[in-house]
Write a protein that holds these residues in place. Structure first.
Motif, PDB file in Angstrom:
ATOM      1  N   ILE A   1      49.983  16.987  51.874  1.00  0.00           N
ATOM      2  CA  ILE A   1      50.778  17.947  52.634  1.00  0.00           C
ATOM      3  C   ILE A   1      50.757  19.326  51.973  1.00  0.00           C
ATOM      4  CG2 ILE A   1      53.161  18.514  53.295  1.00  0.00           C
ATOM      5  CD1 ILE A   1      53.476  15.429  53.704  1.00  0.00           C
ATOM      6  N   ARG A   2      50.869  19.320  50.644  1.00  0.00           N
ATOM      7  CA  ARG A   2      50.845  20.608  49.936  1.00  0.00           C
ATOM      8  C   ARG A   2      49.511  21.323  50.191  1.00  0.00           C
ATOM      9  NH1 ARG A   2      48.970  22.478  45.692  1.00  0.00           N
ATOM     10  NH2 ARG A   2      48.097  20.497  45.047  1.00  0.00           N
ATOM     11  N   THR A   3      48.427  20.549  50.141  1.00  0.00           N
ATOM     12  CA  THR A   3      47.112  21.139  50.366  1.00  0.00           C
ATOM     13  C   THR A   3      46.974  21.660  51.791  1.00  0.00           C
ATOM     14  OG1 THR A   3      46.225  19.562  48.782  1.00  0.00           O
ATOM     15  CG2 THR A   3      44.636  20.697  50.169  1.00  0.00           C
ATOM     16  N   LEU A   4      47.444  20.874  52.753  1.00  0.00           N
ATOM     17  CA  LEU A   4      47.373  21.311  54.150  1.00  0.00           C
ATOM     18  C   LEU A   4      48.138  22.614  54.333  1.00  0.00           C
ATOM     19  CD1 LEU A   4      47.952  17.890  55.953  1.00  0.00           C
ATOM     20  CD2 LEU A   4      45.836  19.221  55.976  1.00  0.00           C
ATOM     21  N   GLU A   5      49.337  22.682  53.754  1.00  0.00           N
ATOM     22  CA  GLU A   5      50.159  23.882  53.927  1.00  0.00           C
ATOM     23  C   GLU A   5      49.481  25.097  53.293  1.00  0.00           C
ATOM     24  OE1 GLU A   5      54.228  23.953  54.196  1.00  0.00           O
ATOM     25  OE2 GLU A   5      53.962  22.482  55.786  1.00  0.00           O
ATOM     26  N   THR A   6      48.863  24.889  52.123  1.00  0.00           N
ATOM     27  CA  THR A   6      48.153  25.989  51.476  1.00  0.00           C
ATOM     28  C   THR A   6      47.000  26.486  52.343  1.00  0.00           C
ATOM     29  OG1 THR A   6      48.636  24.861  49.420  1.00  0.00           O
ATOM     30  CG2 THR A   6      47.130  26.696  49.279  1.00  0.00           C
ATOM     31  N   MET A   7      46.442  25.577  53.145  1.00  0.00           N
ATOM     32  CA  MET A   7      45.350  25.985  54.021  1.00  0.00           C
ATOM     33  C   MET A   7      45.842  26.460  55.386  1.00  0.00           C
ATOM     34  SD  MET A   7      42.275  23.352  53.216  1.00  0.00           S
ATOM     35  CE  MET A   7      41.012  24.468  53.855  1.00  0.00           C
ATOM     36  N   GLY A   8      47.134  26.721  55.485  1.00  0.00           N
ATOM     37  CA  GLY A   8      47.657  27.255  56.738  1.00  0.00           C
ATOM     38  C   GLY A   8      47.775  26.201  57.828  1.00  0.00           C
ATOM     39  N   ILE A   9      47.985  24.932  57.427  1.00  0.00           N
ATOM     40  CA  ILE A   9      48.212  23.876  58.420  1.00  0.00           C
ATOM     41  C   ILE A   9      49.613  23.318  58.194  1.00  0.00           C
ATOM     42  CG2 ILE A   9      47.397  21.658  59.319  1.00  0.00           C
ATOM     43  CD1 ILE A   9      44.622  22.379  58.292  1.00  0.00           C
ATOM     44  N   PRO A  10      50.615  23.907  58.851  1.00  0.00           N
ATOM     45  CA  PRO A  10      51.993  23.491  58.599  1.00  0.00           C
ATOM     46  C   PRO A  10      52.271  22.065  59.064  1.00  0.00           C
ATOM     47  CG  PRO A  10      51.920  25.648  59.654  1.00  0.00           C
ATOM     48  CD  PRO A  10      50.541  25.067  59.743  1.00  0.00           C
ATOM     49  N   VAL A  11      53.027  21.350  58.246  1.00  0.00           N
ATOM     50  CA  VAL A  11      53.377  19.965  58.526  1.00  0.00           C
ATOM     51  C   VAL A  11      54.828  19.898  58.983  1.00  0.00           C
ATOM     52  CG1 VAL A  11      53.751  17.709  57.434  1.00  0.00           C
ATOM     53  CG2 VAL A  11      51.687  19.028  56.925  1.00  0.00           C
ATOM     54  N   GLU A  12      55.061  19.121  60.031  1.00  0.00           N
ATOM     55  CA  GLU A  12      56.411  18.991  60.571  1.00  0.00           C
ATOM     56  C   GLU A  12      57.158  17.831  59.893  1.00  0.00           C
ATOM     57  OE1 GLU A  12      56.993  20.650  64.077  1.00  0.00           O
ATOM     58  OE2 GLU A  12      59.018  20.648  63.275  1.00  0.00           O
ATOM     59  N   TYR A  13      56.593  16.665  59.919  1.00  0.00           N
ATOM     60  CA  TYR A  13      57.184  15.487  59.282  1.00  0.00           C
ATOM     61  C   TYR A  13      56.083  14.644  58.655  1.00  0.00           C
ATOM     62  CZ  TYR A  13      60.957  16.268  62.653  1.00  0.00           C
ATOM     63  OH  TYR A  13      61.953  16.799  63.410  1.00  0.00           O
ATOM     64  N   SER A  14      56.473  13.753  57.764  1.00  0.00           N
ATOM     65  CA  SER A  14      55.526  12.742  57.294  1.00  0.00           C
ATOM     66  C   SER A  14      56.308  11.518  56.888  1.00  0.00           C
ATOM     67  CB  SER A  14      54.733  13.267  56.107  1.00  0.00           C
ATOM     68  OG  SER A  14      55.493  13.178  54.934  1.00  0.00           O
TER      69      SER A  14
ATOM     70  N   HIS B   1      50.279   5.452  57.058  1.00  0.00           N
ATOM     71  CA  HIS B   1      51.058   6.682  56.928  1.00  0.00           C
ATOM     72  C   HIS B   1      50.885   7.552  58.156  1.00  0.00           C
ATOM     73  CE1 HIS B   1      52.103   6.053  52.689  1.00  0.00           C
ATOM     74  NE2 HIS B   1      51.033   5.299  52.743  1.00  0.00           N
ATOM     75  N   GLU B   2      51.861   8.425  58.358  1.00  0.00           N
ATOM     76  CA  GLU B   2      51.774   9.335  59.492  1.00  0.00           C
ATOM     77  C   GLU B   2      52.129  10.730  59.017  1.00  0.00           C
ATOM     78  OE1 GLU B   2      53.649   8.232  63.186  1.00  0.00           O
ATOM     79  OE2 GLU B   2      54.177  10.307  63.648  1.00  0.00           O
ATOM     80  N   ILE B   3      51.337  11.704  59.449  1.00  0.00           N
ATOM     81  CA  ILE B   3      51.660  13.107  59.188  1.00  0.00           C
ATOM     82  C   ILE B   3      51.649  13.835  60.527  1.00  0.00           C
ATOM     83  CG2 ILE B   3      50.922  15.253  58.070  1.00  0.00           C
ATOM     84  CD1 ILE B   3      49.867  13.631  55.760  1.00  0.00           C
ATOM     85  N   ASP B   4      52.748  14.513  60.823  1.00  0.00           N
ATOM     86  CA  ASP B   4      52.881  15.226  62.093  1.00  0.00           C
ATOM     87  C   ASP B   4      52.659  16.713  61.846  1.00  0.00           C
ATOM     88  OD1 ASP B   4      53.652  12.722  62.769  1.00  0.00           O
ATOM     89  OD2 ASP B   4      55.727  13.221  63.284  1.00  0.00           O
ATOM     90  N   LEU B   5      51.718  17.283  62.564  1.00  0.00           N
ATOM     91  CA  LEU B   5      51.437  18.706  62.376  1.00  0.00           C
ATOM     92  C   LEU B   5      52.261  19.534  63.340  1.00  0.00           C
ATOM     93  CD1 LEU B   5      47.554  18.687  61.936  1.00  0.00           C
ATOM     94  CD2 LEU B   5      49.351  18.410  60.219  1.00  0.00           C
ATOM     95  N   ARG B   6      52.544  20.740  62.918  1.00  0.00           N
ATOM     96  CA  ARG B   6      53.303  21.676  63.734  1.00  0.00           C
ATOM     97  C   ARG B   6      52.384  22.280  64.802  1.00  0.00           C
ATOM     98  NH1 ARG B   6      58.512  24.361  63.858  1.00  0.00           N
ATOM     99  NH2 ARG B   6      58.061  26.407  64.715  1.00  0.00           N
ATOM    100  N   HIS B   7      52.926  22.489  66.014  1.00  0.00           N
ATOM    101  CA  HIS B   7      52.069  22.930  67.120  1.00  0.00           C
ATOM    102  C   HIS B   7      51.365  24.266  66.851  1.00  0.00           C
ATOM    103  CE1 HIS B   7      55.815  25.152  68.121  1.00  0.00           C
ATOM    104  NE2 HIS B   7      54.937  26.084  68.391  1.00  0.00           N
ATOM    105  N   THR B   8      50.159  24.375  67.378  1.00  0.00           N
ATOM    106  CA  THR B   8      49.448  25.656  67.433  1.00  0.00           C
ATOM    107  C   THR B   8      48.654  25.664  68.733  1.00  0.00           C
ATOM    108  OG1 THR B   8      47.345  24.937  66.490  1.00  0.00           O
ATOM    109  CG2 THR B   8      49.032  25.598  64.922  1.00  0.00           C
ATOM    110  N   ASP B   9      47.942  26.754  68.975  1.00  0.00           N
ATOM    111  CA  ASP B   9      47.026  26.781  70.117  1.00  0.00           C
ATOM    112  C   ASP B   9      45.963  25.700  69.900  1.00  0.00           C
ATOM    113  OD1 ASP B   9      46.067  28.929  68.029  1.00  0.00           O
ATOM    114  OD2 ASP B   9      44.298  28.282  69.129  1.00  0.00           O
ATOM    115  N   ALA B  10      45.388  25.232  70.999  1.00  0.00           N
ATOM    116  CA  ALA B  10      44.532  24.038  70.934  1.00  0.00           C
ATOM    117  C   ALA B  10      43.283  24.245  70.078  1.00  0.00           C
ATOM    118  CB  ALA B  10      44.149  23.607  72.356  1.00  0.00           C
TER     119      ALA B  10
END
Lengths: 445, 224
Positions: free
Chosen positions: A171-184, A193-202
């Motif tokens: 999750i930390r790595t995803l966030e650093t790459m500009g991929i915000p995480v909503e829940y995990s 495991h499940e990681i839910d990403l925050r919405h963006t354009d498709a």
């Protein structure tokens, strides 16, 4: 602005001491392809693209026209945080063009762009937030059942700690790459495991899903753990899905929201859902593209089986989550059949095409199926007009083959190549004699 | 970076500076102020002249006499010490009556350091631990490089150039994205969320959401 963006990328490479730039793109099956160039080549690549041999890439060129151009999209340039800072590496997604600079029709990213443009022409922006499930296993041994981390034996330390620290680092790595995480969270099945990403354009989200799969696998591999997105790795356990939360926006407004509707669903939302439901069977080969995908789509494991919708019923294909009161922006629908092995560019394309068809043709939404469909008999279901999703890859392919909607959404090139490739996959599966058959028939027949 | 005298400052002062997002260092002597000075120089000074007026004013005078003067100096005095300010105009840029209200402190800091902390040099933006080098496009936060995409960089730059000012999504779209955008106002939300993710959870509030209005960098300036 394009010049500024290129300039920005070049300066960043220089200032951050990036040694290698990885050009990423996706083949028709959704596999990430990458080749690396040095910073010296980057300026050229940004301006003119890099030539590469398309014949070696699944679903790309026919041999006689095998070379294609990979043109980096400077919007997607990111330094890769898991690589040693002293020899920094960066990645950039590419659009694939023909040598004459026209867009290449075998490029999935191009297919999604085209479908998004079509929706945009009608005033809609497509937003997506996926919930992605996956498993952590011990490094796989050929012919053996995957070994979950949670069951002990593989690690001496408490394994839940390892899995949760892997997930945290991911999750930390995803966030650093500009991929915000909503829940995990840890899922129901062992080691799932499940990681839910925050919405963006498709388009950004399709890129993010590709990055996500790499990040999850890379971080696990660094600890000698195998992460897999295989839809149903363990018999009798829950499989891994990629539920998609979706909405359409018109400018600042959520086009799926209508305050006056008892469900807060607008006409646009209902037509979109109706389109998805009517064409669901046709697009399933794309959203669930492996033989194994259909072993997930069975009753009893929270995966959808029937083509239906409901608000709080997790056995349906479309769920309408009830957002907090007054939160218009959070009104959305959740499409529950896709699994994380899908090619996100193609999946988002056919889903959008099906929904948009519902909007333009003003399809009417079938009645809500709020009973638990898993417990109903086939006769009751057919009385309600509720059909099932395709039961196998073979069935999904034959429904897809007769779909003009999917053909138009994907374009002829990918449509034909995909069917050809997947039929071969099905044949390869069908000709196997499985342990199931030997157990059942060898002695008794 | 602000220099604060004496060390330790009162808890109120430390908290107010932290909440407003300023980086600061407390010192007990002019020697210490010089030895711990960052290479870019102190952007400002806050000197308490209320508890120990003699020590406080001595520090102010020493600070002003240095070869590299500090751009902005704020002194703290209490109501009974207002007379101390007379004939010392050249020593300070502003004063605050103690005990102070955090809001007042924030507002004065912002007005004073707007031009100094915010734009130390034309090609640099330094504020609240964030440094943007406009020439090389490089961003860093608390000394660590911050890897941004072009649009994230442009958005952060625009916000950080106008700290405390609230911008609507539409304004941000037209000023940052210009005409070459699609995706509508939600694009702004998506990029803000990405910036926050990259800044890290504990600094995500550096960019404030102003409900049903838009976004601002740092605390919202009243009346702005």
């Amino acid at each position: 602005m394009l010049d500024q963006k290129r300039d920005y990328v070049l300066r960043t490479v220089e200032e951050r001491g990036v040694r290698l730039v990885r050009l990423w793109f996706t083949d028709v099956l959704g596999t990430l392809k990458s080749f690396a160039i040095t910073p010296a080549e980057l300026e050229n690549a940004l301006a003119d693209g890099m030539t590469c041999d398309g014949s070696s890439i699944d679903g790309f060129s026919r041999v006689q026209e095998s070379d294609v151009l990979a043109i980096p999209d400077p919007n997607t340039f990111e330094v890769m945080p898991w690589v040693d800072a002293k020899a920094a590496e960066a990645r950039v997604f590419c659009d694939i063009h023909n040598l004459d600079s026209t867009p290449f029709e075998g490029d999935p990213r191009r297919v999604l762009r085209r479908n998004l443009d079509a929706a945009r022409a009608q005033g809609f922006e497509f937003l997506i937030a996926p919930d992605i499930e996956y498993f952590y296993f011990a490094p796989p041994v050929r012919g053996e059942t995957p070994q979950p981390l949670d069951e002990g034996g593989f690690f001496d330390l408490t394994t839940t700690d390892i899995a949760s620290s892997l997930r945290k680092e991911t999750i930390r790595t995803l966030e650093t790459m500009g991929i915000p995480v909503e829940y995990s969270f840890h899922e129901d099945a062992p080691s799932q495991h499940e990681i839910d990403l925050r919405h963006t354009d498709a388009l950004s989200m399709a890129d993010s899903v590709m990055t996500f799969r790499v990040v999850v696998k890379e971080i696990a591999a660094a600890r000698n753990v195998h992460a897999t997105f295989m839809p149903k790795p363990l018999e009798g356990m829950q499989g891994s899905g990629m539920h998609l939360h979706m909405s359409l926006f018109s400018g600042d407004q959520n086009a799926f929201y209508d305050e006056s509707d008892p469900y807060n669903l607008s006409k646009v939302a209902k037509h979109f859902m109706a389109g998805l439901l009517r064409h669901a069977a046709e697009i399933t080969a794309i959203t669930n593209q492996t033989v194994n995908s259909y072993k997930r789509l069975v009753p009893g494991f929270e995966a959808p089986v029937h083509i239906s919708w409901a608000r709080n019923n997790r056995s349906g294909l479309i769920r309408v989550p009830v957002p907090k009161k007054g939160n218009a922006n959070a009104t959305r629908i959740e499409y529950r059949s896709p699994d994380p092995t899908t090619n996100p560019y193609l999946a988002f394309s056919v889903i959008l095409a099906a929904g948009m068809k519902g909007i333009t043709e003003e399809y009417s939404l079938p009645i809500e199926a709020d009973a638990n469909l898993f417990e109903m008999t086939d006769a009751d279901l057919s009385k309600l007009g509720i059909a099932q999703l395709p039961q196998s890859l073979s069935e999904a392919l034959s429904v897809m083959e007769s779909s003009t909607l999917v053909k138009e959404a994907l374009g002829d090139h990918i449509f034909e190549w995909f069917l050809r490739n997947k039929k071969i996959e099905w044949r390869g599966y069908k000709t196997q004699v499985t342990p199931f058959e030997l157990d059942r028939y060898l002695r008794s027949m | 970076m602000l220099v604060v005298f004496p060390d330790p400052p009162t808890a109120d002062l430390a908290r107010t500076l932290d909440l407003a997002g300023y980086k600061w260092k407390a010192v007990n002597s002019i020697t210490e102020a010089s030895s711990s000075e960052p290479t870019a120089g102190w952007s400002g000074a806050i000197i308490a002249c209320d508890e120990d007026p003699e020590a406080g004013w001595a520090f102010v005078r020493a600070l002003r006499k240095r070869d590299t003067p500090v751009a902005a100096v704020i002194v703290l005095v209490n109501g009974a010490q207002l007379a101390d300010l007379e004939l010392r105009d050249e020593l300070f840029d502003d004063f605050i009556l103690s005990p102070f209200h955090p809001r007042e402190m924030e507002a004065r800091l912002r007005h004073l350091f707007w031009s100094t902390v915010g734009t130390t040099r034309a090609e640099m933006i330094e504020t609240s631990g964030l440094v943007l080098n406009l020439e090389t496009y490089q961003a860093s936060f608390e000394g660590k490089p911050l890897d941004l995409t072009y649009m994230e960089y442009e958005l952060l730059k625009f916000l950080a150039q106008n700290p405390g000012k609230v911008f609507t999504r539409e304004t941000l779209l037209s000023r940052v994205w210009g005409y070459e955008y699609y995706g509508g106002a939600r694009t702004v939300d998506v990029h803000i969320r990405r910036l926050r993710a990259k800044l890290g959870e504990e600094h995500a509030n550096l960019i404030q959401t102003v409900r049903s209005v838009g976004y601002s960098f740092g605390q919202v300036r009243r009346g702005a």
